[in-house]
Design a protein around this motif. Structure first.
Motif, PDB file in Angstrom:
ATOM      1  N   VAL A 127     -11.070  -0.304  12.210  1.00 14.15           N
ATOM      2  CA  VAL A 127     -11.286   0.971  11.726  1.00 14.15           C
ATOM      3  C   VAL A 127     -10.006   1.914  12.204  1.00 14.15           C
ATOM      4  O   VAL A 127     -10.186   3.077  11.814  1.00 14.15           O
ATOM      5  N   GLY A 128      -9.234   1.371  12.978  1.00 18.55           N
ATOM      6  CA  GLY A 128      -8.019   1.832  13.439  1.00 18.55           C
ATOM      7  C   GLY A 128      -8.119   3.092  14.518  1.00 18.55           C
ATOM      8  O   GLY A 128      -7.632   4.115  14.089  1.00 18.55           O
ATOM      9  N   ARG A 129      -9.142   2.649  15.250  1.00 17.99           N
ATOM     10  CA  ARG A 129      -9.412   3.958  16.306  1.00 17.99           C
ATOM     11  C   ARG A 129      -9.089   3.401  17.794  1.00 17.99           C
ATOM     12  O   ARG A 129      -9.577   2.072  18.106  1.00 17.99           O
ATOM     13  N   PRO A 130      -8.508   4.121  18.591  1.00 14.59           N
ATOM     14  CA  PRO A 130      -8.480   3.710  19.859  1.00 14.59           C
ATOM     15  C   PRO A 130      -9.800   3.651  20.754  1.00 14.59           C
ATOM     16  O   PRO A 130     -10.874   4.240  20.384  1.00 14.59           O
ATOM     17  N   LEU A 131      -9.828   2.901  21.776  1.00 11.11           N
ATOM     18  CA  LEU A 131     -10.972   2.794  22.852  1.00 11.11           C
ATOM     19  C   LEU A 131     -10.600   3.684  23.913  1.00 11.11           C
ATOM     20  O   LEU A 131      -9.689   3.818  24.555  1.00 11.11           O
ATOM     21  N   GLN A 132     -11.700   4.428  24.617  1.00 12.11           N
ATOM     22  CA  GLN A 132     -11.397   5.232  25.773  1.00 12.11           C
ATOM     23  C   GLN A 132     -12.672   5.006  26.699  1.00 12.11           C
ATOM     24  O   GLN A 132     -13.828   4.996  26.235  1.00 12.11           O
ATOM     25  N   GLU A 133     -12.310   4.990  27.717  1.00 11.91           N
ATOM     26  CA  GLU A 133     -13.416   4.836  28.836  1.00 11.91           C
ATOM     27  C   GLU A 133     -13.939   6.020  28.930  1.00 11.91           C
ATOM     28  O   GLU A 133     -13.490   7.148  29.151  1.00 11.91           O
ATOM     29  N   ASP A 155     -17.241 -15.580  19.342  1.00 10.18           N
ATOM     30  CA  ASP A 155     -16.488 -14.779  20.179  1.00 10.18           C
ATOM     31  C   ASP A 155     -14.822 -14.949  20.158  1.00 10.18           C
ATOM     32  O   ASP A 155     -14.313 -15.246  21.058  1.00 10.18           O
ATOM     33  N   ALA A 156     -14.583 -14.653  18.792  1.00 12.56           N
ATOM     34  CA  ALA A 156     -12.878 -14.798  18.426  1.00 12.56           C
ATOM     35  C   ALA A 156     -12.508 -13.665  17.709  1.00 12.56           C
ATOM     36  O   ALA A 156     -13.200 -13.211  16.759  1.00 12.56           O
ATOM     37  N   PHE A 157     -11.572 -12.856  18.258  1.00  8.69           N
ATOM     38  CA  PHE A 157     -11.302 -11.641  17.805  1.00  8.69           C
ATOM     39  C   PHE A 157     -11.023 -11.574  16.180  1.00  8.69           C
ATOM     40  O   PHE A 157     -11.690 -10.748  15.473  1.00  8.69           O
ATOM     41  N   ASP A 158     -10.234 -12.431  15.873  1.00 11.53           N
ATOM     42  CA  ASP A 158      -9.635 -12.411  14.357  1.00 11.53           C
ATOM     43  C   ASP A 158     -10.766 -12.812  13.567  1.00 11.53           C
ATOM     44  O   ASP A 158     -11.004 -12.114  12.376  1.00 11.53           O
ATOM     45  N   ASP A 159     -11.659 -13.682  13.837  1.00 13.33           N
ATOM     46  CA  ASP A 159     -12.879 -14.108  13.104  1.00 13.33           C
ATOM     47  C   ASP A 159     -14.109 -12.725  13.052  1.00 13.33           C
ATOM     48  O   ASP A 159     -14.293 -12.322  11.882  1.00 13.33           O
ATOM     49  N   LEU A 160     -14.235 -12.039  13.943  1.00 11.44           N
ATOM     50  CA  LEU A 160     -15.123 -11.167  14.268  1.00 11.44           C
ATOM     51  C   LEU A 160     -14.618  -9.916  13.353  1.00 11.44           C
ATOM     52  O   LEU A 160     -15.027  -9.172  12.728  1.00 11.44           O
ATOM     53  N   ALA A 161     -13.434  -9.737  13.662  1.00 19.69           N
ATOM     54  CA  ALA A 161     -12.405  -8.501  12.736  1.00 19.69           C
ATOM     55  C   ALA A 161     -12.579  -8.681  11.455  1.00 19.69           C
ATOM     56  O   ALA A 161     -13.009  -7.881  10.656  1.00 19.69           O
ATOM     57  N   ALA A 162     -12.484  -9.876  10.703  1.00 20.41           N
ATOM     58  CA  ALA A 162     -12.510 -10.376   9.336  1.00 20.41           C
ATOM     59  C   ALA A 162     -13.918 -10.202   8.929  1.00 20.41           C
ATOM     60  O   ALA A 162     -14.172  -9.496   7.995  1.00 20.41           O
ATOM     61  N   VAL A 163     -14.814 -10.755   9.717  1.00 19.64           N
ATOM     62  CA  VAL A 163     -16.236 -10.603   9.113  1.00 19.64           C
ATOM     63  C   VAL A 163     -16.664  -9.242   9.005  1.00 19.64           C
ATOM     64  O   VAL A 163     -17.257  -8.819   8.018  1.00 19.64           O
ATOM     65  N   PHE A 164     -16.327  -8.528   9.967  1.00 21.34           N
ATOM     66  CA  PHE A 164     -16.793  -7.048   9.851  1.00 21.34           C
ATOM     67  C   PHE A 164     -16.116  -6.265   8.980  1.00 21.34           C
ATOM     68  O   PHE A 164     -16.744  -5.407   8.193  1.00 21.34           O
ATOM     69  N   ARG A 165     -14.781  -6.567   8.883  1.00 19.92           N
ATOM     70  CA  ARG A 165     -14.080  -5.810   7.721  1.00 19.92           C
ATOM     71  C   ARG A 165     -14.631  -6.023   6.333  1.00 19.92           C
ATOM     72  O   ARG A 165     -14.977  -5.258   5.731  1.00 19.92           O
TER      73      ARG A 165
END
Lengths: 422, 422
Positions: B90-96, B49-59
């Motif tokens: 993916v460079g998209r915003p989150l919306q509720e 649960d670490a933002f940078d690692d998760l983003a890197a693995v997904f990318r």
């Protein structure tokens, strides 16, 4: 020389690990060894025997972490590509090591065989890598430094991998760690949802983030209880343990009797220990849980000392015959009702002539629900010494097996709470 | 629209999956589903649960594969970061999503609770993603196309993930695949070890390898039964199904009554169906299994029709009082003996006034064993109509919980075999 090792990734290589019949277990062994040395595993991957995929996964891991451990893909056949893919990514040639060829040849000779020519491939060494001979098999381990990162190549079979990893952990990894260790502690909670618990913990999260070193917390729902996993990275283990001891005390202060255990002990073990310490015996009367409460309680070694009997009164007739539940109560209130659960707990306690009785009745579904008593309605009663009597109605979500699981956890928890008042 | 889906990666998110106590099992379920659709899993990863690692693995996964499936990290707490990391990459915003907030709120209300504010986070949607409501929990699934790649975000708890994945597999993935299907069939066996079964199957393996397309077989031990997994990759599903039907018939001819089911049905369901079809009711008397046999039998929906009651006679006193086991038999033969098991089965059958009684007594350990009756000794008796009576002594290896599991499986299997003779 590499930098101080803090972050590790583990890559298991082998197409068979991407199917549905096998899973990578090597990474658990390696993770345990790295944790002891204070090296955090930040990610792990499984990749098949495909050169491009293996090279890409290794390249990405090497870019993110100080230590990359690869297991598997060191065999003699065409689909054993770990050496080649790693050499390609770091831009180094492979060279045959004459001493390793000789060692592999001798291994075959000792078994009365001739070395097949393809086994020479196992003697290919990445330029600049050190070899560690494999006493259990043919493929040696290899390790090397690359731009301040440490890379380990280990064979896949666990009996070959384990001693090689242990030796490399001791001789190569340990000297390069910061000297830090990761200390862990698990606390178990009950009677709260995950998000309730998380909200109650917010002030502690803030405090833990500010300790030096900081305490990292993870919260997990686990079959009706909640696990709070804490860990801290500390140069001195005693410091880490003291921090976690303080943290555990803070959690206990907030959660009171919702705290099940301070060292992750399972609910059934905690209940067993309470029964044992009070010198009490329990008997259980179950309906919708079908024996699951008693089965879980008797998962604990030595439970025959305090579990006298259980009765699974699935039919109304069984409730009357075995538990002395008055037929009139069933007729007036229905089989799933607080009077019936109470009568079940009192009945089993009296019949078994023990100090504690538990009664569970409910609707596990998918049939049998109504508007007033939907599927998932479960009533739990505990009847104990000193006029202790607790009865409460719950509504659990999920399918039949999940309702049974939550109901059994909650029954054990209600029993625990009554025992705490003694 | 995405390209034809051929290559998939699966990412399991959660720091707890990087420790040594838990492993990712979701990927096995997802892999099975993708295999059926002819989509190959080329790599899988676990990340904390670490933002940078998760983003890197997904990318990295998104760069390599046509389909990326993420599970976990969709909870309501601070460490649930999957939505945020994927949106970032993916460079998209989150919306509720207002409707999702309402759905989550109603879920809490139905259980008589107020939605904690942090649960709003579960209604955050990646711009352009479609939502799929989660009937088993609060976090909806999300999916979207990104530059010709398909991305799925699924919750981590298996009971939530599975139905959502199945729906997305059917509605979103299947229409985008190339056409080949993998047809599967699972057969279940009992009363044989894995290696015995494997040996008996050798002639069939040879025959299956020669069919066009070939049938691939995998054999797996599963809690005291054996699963034989067959699959075939076929352009026409009907051809694959016909081949597997022939194969199942061949297995049935070799294994006779050791064949539990032809479609993977669990043993408890098979026993339940036999009781129902014969119009019989069962009552169970358990000692060392502690209620596990009855609990498993009542895991099957509708089992209240044929399970009348169970008794967990943990103490000798309970065996005498509840099951009319003569004290003299216990004194002469010991509580773990064929005469006692038989008396338990007869006793529960008579007391419950039903057609079938089962008695199980044994030593689950770790204590209580002797040279004559070591830990793992379990005696199982079945008493049925038409003077059917079966009693047999078994020796199971493993720790306490494993002995309980094997004993409960074997008790259900002995009951099944008696029912087959009626």
């Amino acid at each position: 020389m590499t930098t101080r090792l803090r972050r590790a990734e583990i890559i298991a290589v082998g197409s068979e690990l991407l199917g549905i019949d096998r899973t990578d277990t090597n990474s658990l062994f390696i993770t345990a060894g790295l944790q002891e040395l204070g090296v955090e595993v930040v990610a792990k991957a499984v990749v098949g025997d495909a050169f491009d995929d293996l090279a890409a996964v290794f390249r990405d891991a090497l870019a993110r972490s100080d230590l990359v451990v690869l297991t598997g893909g060191l065999g003699p056949t065409d689909d054993d590509l770990t050496r080649n893919a790693v050499a390609h990514v770091v831009g180094r040639p492979l060279q045959e090591d004459a001493a390793t060829v000789e060692r592999i040849r001798e291994r075959f000779v000792r078994r009365g065989m001739t070395m097949p020519d393809i086994n020479r491939r196992q003697a290919l060494v990445i330029d600049g890598a050190e070899l560690v001979a494999n006493a259990q098999g043919t493929a040696p381990a290899q390790w090397f430094d690359a731009d301040g990162r440490l890379v380990l190549l280990l064979p896949g079979p666990p009996r070959e991998m384990r001693p090689l990893f242990e030796r490399l952990a001791r001789e190569i990894i340990a000297p390069r760690t910061a000297g830090d260790r990761i200390i862990r502690r698990t606390l178990r909670l009950a009677g709260r949802t995950e998000s309730q618990a998380d909200q109650m913990l917010q002030p502690l999260y803030a405090r833990w983030a500010a300790t030096e070193p900081p305490i990292v917390a993870t919260i997990l729902a686990a079959g009706g209880t909640i696990e709070l996993l804490l860990h801290v990275r500390a140069g001195r283990p005693a410091l880490g343990e003291a921090l976690l001891e303080d943290a555990a005390r803070d959690v206990a202060a907030i959660f009171g009797s919702d705290l099940v255990s301070l060292e992750g002990e399972r609910l059934e073990a905690v209940v067993g220990a309470l029964l044992r310490s009070h010198g009490l015996r329990a008997a259980l009367a179950e309906s919708c849980t079908g024996g699951l409460v008693t089965s879980r309680l008797t998962d604990v070694a030595g439970s025959s000392d305090y579990v006298e009997r259980g009765v699974i009164a699935y039919s109304n007739r069984a409730k009357v015959e075995l538990l002395d539940v008055p037929e009139g109560i069933i007729a007036d209130h229905g089989a799933v009702s607080e009077p019936v659960a109470s009568a079940m707990a009192r009945g089993i306690r009296a019949r078994a002539r023990v100090e504690v009785g538990v009664g569970v009745t409910g609707i596990a579904g998918p049939g049998g629900g109504s508007a007033a008593k939907p599927v998932g309605t479960v009533v739990i009663a505990v009847d104990g010494p000193d006029s202790r009597h607790d009865v409460r109605t719950f509504l659990f979500a999920g399918g039949r097996e999940l309702v049974k699981l939550f109901a059994s956890t909650t029954a054990l928890d209600r029993l625990r709470r009554v025992l705490l008042t003694l």
